[in-house]
Design a protein around this motif. Structure first.
Motif, PDB file in Angstrom:
ATOM      1  N   LEU A 197       0.876  -1.248  -0.032  1.00 39.89           N
ATOM      2  CA  LEU A 197      -0.073  -0.104  -0.150  1.00 39.89           C
ATOM      3  C   LEU A 197       0.843   1.127   0.245  1.00 39.89           C
ATOM      4  N   ALA A 198       0.668   2.264  -0.740  1.00 39.05           N
ATOM      5  CA  ALA A 198       1.169   3.411  -0.997  1.00 39.05           C
ATOM      6  C   ALA A 198       0.859   4.095   0.227  1.00 39.05           C
ATOM      7  N   SER A 199       1.604   5.326   0.309  1.00 35.79           N
ATOM      8  CA  SER A 199       1.132   6.345   1.402  1.00 35.79           C
ATOM      9  C   SER A 199      -0.386   6.724   1.125  1.00 35.79           C
ATOM     10  N   GLN A 200      -0.599   7.234   0.034  1.00 29.49           N
ATOM     11  CA  GLN A 200      -2.158   7.547  -0.283  1.00 29.49           C
ATOM     12  C   GLN A 200      -3.055   6.785  -0.213  1.00 29.49           C
ATOM     13  N   ASP A 201      -2.857   5.348  -0.270  1.00 38.16           N
ATOM     14  CA  ASP A 201      -3.770   4.233   0.080  1.00 38.16           C
ATOM     15  C   ASP A 201      -4.119   4.261   1.687  1.00 38.16           C
ATOM     16  N   MET A 202      -2.969   4.432   2.402  1.00 39.74           N
ATOM     17  CA  MET A 202      -3.056   4.502   3.898  1.00 39.74           C
ATOM     18  C   MET A 202      -3.874   5.736   4.321  1.00 39.74           C
ATOM     19  N   ASP A 203      -3.612   6.671   3.550  1.00 38.44           N
ATOM     20  CA  ASP A 203      -3.953   8.125   3.969  1.00 38.44           C
ATOM     21  C   ASP A 203      -5.552   7.819   3.717  1.00 38.44           C
ATOM     22  N   ALA A 204      -6.072   7.172   2.650  1.00 41.60           N
ATOM     23  CA  ALA A 204      -7.319   6.980   2.262  1.00 41.60           C
ATOM     24  C   ALA A 204      -7.997   5.950   3.289  1.00 41.60           C
ATOM     25  N   ILE A 205      -7.553   5.329   3.778  1.00 43.83           N
ATOM     26  CA  ILE A 205      -7.879   4.329   4.835  1.00 43.83           C
ATOM     27  C   ILE A 205      -8.327   4.925   6.132  1.00 43.83           C
ATOM     28  N   ARG A 206      -7.349   5.939   6.451  1.00 45.06           N
ATOM     29  CA  ARG A 206      -7.582   6.916   7.496  1.00 45.06           C
ATOM     30  C   ARG A 206      -8.439   7.658   7.432  1.00 45.06           C
ATOM     31  N   ALA A 207      -8.578   8.309   6.273  1.00 45.92           N
ATOM     32  CA  ALA A 207      -9.536   9.644   6.044  1.00 45.92           C
ATOM     33  C   ALA A 207     -10.765   9.118   6.269  1.00 45.92           C
ATOM     34  N   THR A 208     -11.165   7.900   5.377  1.00 46.49           N
ATOM     35  CA  THR A 208     -12.585   7.148   5.314  1.00 46.49           C
ATOM     36  C   THR A 208     -12.836   6.828   6.953  1.00 46.49           C
ATOM     37  N   SER A 209     -12.119   6.206   7.459  1.00 45.80           N
ATOM     38  CA  SER A 209     -12.340   5.800   8.839  1.00 45.80           C
ATOM     39  C   SER A 209     -12.540   6.879   9.704  1.00 45.80           C
TER      40      SER A 209
END
Length: 354
Positions: free
Chosen positions: A295-307
């Protein structure tokens, strides 16, 4: 009305969870029927590798199940999530040790992530001492995980950056003393107590590193970033509790003649939207990891943001609708009050307040 799919939940399971929720709160831990269900269904091992006796379920299925259980009883959903999550660490242990743990009768891994203890290097292992707060499901624990500062000759060992070196460990319950310390307005049945270890020696193989490159199991579960896993599993619990509150509130708000019913409908719609975005992000990231990608940083950011967005709308929905539920919702002996208290205790988790 918000309805949630209940993956892996039979109608009988739903009744067993819900029928005993009030009694579990009164006894300040999960009812024996609820505990038996966790073991019978194998849910506490659902994130552990198949190679050591776990179920190794796909993460999106796990998260949906945890949300479904939390939507019936927040305390049971939380214990399931935290203890199954600790079972995930089996994927980072030497396989023989992981198998020994997962084949323990009625296995349940509890623990805490705070580095509030020490592990003194001694021979081919470590002597551990310290105390740790907030071990959900502590009375069921057969093993406990912890983080400890490594020491040698009484002095902290330093990592490459010159900071005290911290390592995770897992120890059997015989080395642990539990102190009842959980006194909160809600989530009472989680029994999230303090525990201590006084000079217990464990082999070095009981220490582990939580990182994809340190995984000892091959599946995609153990390549999924730890913090991303923490965000999605805990956010799903919050959403489940919020959905439960809204279901109960609909019966009270529907009797009013003001704009409360419209507000309820609007909050349900908003929650459903954020929930859809949340699972879209989770499902997409899971597919990437299944395909062997990091997972790229933007993928992990998306997980965090949607959570966090799911948690935010959950908080907004519960807080804005509660005043319209009348004095009935303020009575401590009602289901809606218990759910409200559970929700406002769970939402204090540092992951959502940092």
């Amino acid at each position: 009305m918000i309805t949630l799919p209940l993956p892996g939940l039979h109608a009988r399971d739903v009744r067993r969870i819900g029928d005993h929720a009030a009694a579990a709160e009164a006894r300040r831990f999960l009812h024996p029927v609820q505990q038996a269900l966790l073991h019978r269904r194998g849910w506490l091992k659902m994130l552990a590798p198949r190679s050591c006796g776990g179920a190794e379920l796909p993460l999106p299925d796990v998260v949906r199940l945890e949300e479904a259980v939390a939507s019936i009883d927040g305390s049971m959903g939380w214990v399931l999530t935290l203890c199954a999550g600790a079972g995930w660490f089996a994927g980072f242990l030497p396989p023989p040790i992981a198998a020994d743990i997962m084949h323990t009768r009625r296995v349940c891994v509890a623990g805490s992530g705070a580095p509030t203890g020490y592990a003194e290097q001694e021979g081919d292992g470590y002597r551990i001492s310290g105390s740790w707060d907030y071990a959900s499901g502590a009375p069921m624990g057969t093993h406990f995980t912890l983080n400890a500062v490594l020491r040698k000759d009484g002095q902290p060992m330093l990592d490459a950056s010159g900071q005290p070196s911290i390592r995770a460990f897992i120890v059997p319950v015989r080395h642990v003393s539990i102190t009842p310390s959980w006194s909160t307005i809600g989530m009472r049945a989680t029994a999230t107590h303090r525990y201590a270890i006084d000079g217990a020696w464990v082999p070095k193989e009981h220490g582990f590193t939580i990182a994809p490159e340190a995984a000892t199991a091959d599946g995609p579960l153990y390549r999924f970033p730890f913090m991303s896993l923490a965000y999605v599993t805990l956010a799903a619990n919050i959403a489940g509790m919020a959905a439960h509150f809204l279901r109960l509130a609909s019966d009270l708000v529907g009797r009013r003649q003001d704009n409360a019913s419209a507000m309820l409908s609007d909050k349900m719609h908003q929650l459903a939207q954020k929930r859809e975005h949340f699972y879209q992000a989770l499902d997409r990231c899971w597919k990437l990891v299944e395909q062997g990608r990091t997972l790229a940083s933007q993928d992990m950011d998306a997980i965090r943001a949607t959570s966090l967005a799911l948690v935010a709308i959950s908080r907004c929905a519960v807080d804005e609708l509660y005043p319209y539920c009348g004095l009935y919702a303020a009575r401590e002996d009602t289901d809606i009050n218990r759910v409200w208290r559970d929700f406002h205790t769970a939402i204090q988790h540092k992951l959502f307040t940092a």
